[in-house]
Design a protein around this motif. Structure first.
Motif, PDB file in Angstrom:
ATOM      1  N   THR A  85      -4.715  -2.821  -1.451  1.00  0.00           N
ATOM      2  CA  THR A  85      -5.962  -2.173  -1.864  1.00  0.00           C
ATOM      3  C   THR A  85      -5.674  -0.922  -2.697  1.00  0.00           C
ATOM      4  O   THR A  85      -6.421  -0.597  -3.620  1.00  0.00           O
ATOM      5  CB  THR A  85      -6.820  -1.801  -0.636  1.00  0.00           C
ATOM      6  N   GLU A 113      -7.050  -0.212  -6.399  1.00  0.00           N
ATOM      7  CA  GLU A 113      -7.778   1.017  -6.746  1.00  0.00           C
ATOM      8  C   GLU A 113      -7.174   1.660  -7.994  1.00  0.00           C
ATOM      9  O   GLU A 113      -7.891   2.159  -8.866  1.00  0.00           O
ATOM     10  CB  GLU A 113      -7.753   2.007  -5.568  1.00  0.00           C
ATOM     11  N   ASP A 131       0.844  -1.206   0.000  1.00  0.00           N
ATOM     12  CA  ASP A 131       0.000   0.000   0.000  1.00  0.00           C
ATOM     13  C   ASP A 131       0.875   1.251   0.000  1.00  0.00           C
ATOM     14  O   ASP A 131       0.647   2.199  -0.749  1.00  0.00           O
ATOM     15  CB  ASP A 131      -0.919   0.017   1.228  1.00  0.00           C
ATOM     16  N   GLN A 162      -8.718  -8.600  -3.652  1.00  0.00           N
ATOM     17  CA  GLN A 162      -7.691  -8.346  -2.645  1.00  0.00           C
ATOM     18  C   GLN A 162      -7.421  -9.648  -1.897  1.00  0.00           C
ATOM     19  O   GLN A 162      -8.325 -10.249  -1.302  1.00  0.00           O
ATOM     20  CB  GLN A 162      -8.163  -7.249  -1.689  1.00  0.00           C
TER      21      GLN A 162
END
Length: 199
Positions: free
Chosen positions: A66, A70, A7, A87
């Motif tokens: 995530t 996105e 992330d 995910q």
């Protein structure tokens, strides 16, 4: 590598590995039959998934980040294609077996102890007769300093990859140098392992 690591890695506004598909995937995509279901493993920000969707494939992409997923959705939307995003930690959770006509992975680097599970997960997801296509950095990549994880433990050994492939038909195997200019994280000559197998 944790979800938080990836992330954080993908949190830059730009696409850290660029928006253009990997050269090897571009070269090998023609082997995948028309209208195939394709799984993209450890796909990050989605550049390869979106490329394959543009070719008309039904694409599902897997990543534990995530933020990466996105960005995949954003890139797909900008390209007017649909990509299903899931995910998942591919080193701990199994995806459904025998669901894809082909699976790809580009620079899916995980700790050595997790590599067999990841490879098995990807190979098992493909139907008999289907294809598995991947490119990763080899252990020799460390001395090139042009991208990839800065840890030997996160890189791949060609003999181990050959061992994971041995029950299937090997269509392509390469262990050697390749130039990769992908975003700001892969820059120049490196050392890769490439494989295409058919189940």
């Amino acid at each position: 590598m944790s979800k938080e690591h990836w992330d954080n890695s993908f949190s830059d506004q730009d696409f850290v590995y660029g928006q253009k598909e990997n050269v090897f995937i571009h070269e090998m995509s023609s082997i995948i039959p028309d209208h195939s279901n394709v799984g993209c493993f450890a796909e990050g920000e989605g550049r390869n998934a979106v490329y394959l969707a543009k070719l008309g494939y039904d694409v599902t992409t897997y990543d534990q980040s995530t933020i990466g997923l996105e960005k995949t959705k954003t890139l797909a939307s900008e390209s007017n294609v649909d990509v299903k995003t899931v995910q998942i930690d591919l080193t701990k959770e199994k995806v459904n077996t025998y669901q894809f006509d082909a699976a790809i992975m580009v620079f899916g680097h995980v700790p050595k102890t997790d590599q067999p599970f990841l490879m098995e997960n990807m190979i098992d997801s493909v139907k008999p007769g289907g294809y598995v296509i991947f490119e990763v950095y080899s252990k020799d990549q460390l001395k090139y300093q042009t991208g990839g994880p800065p840890s030997l433990d996160m890189l791949y050994d060609p003999s181990e990859i050959l061992n994971w492939m041995k029950d299937y038909t090997c269509i392509h195997f390469y262990y050697g140098e390749a130039t990769r200019n992908e975003g700001k994280r892969h820059s120049g000559l490196g050392h890769v392992i490439q494989a295409v197998i058919q189940k």
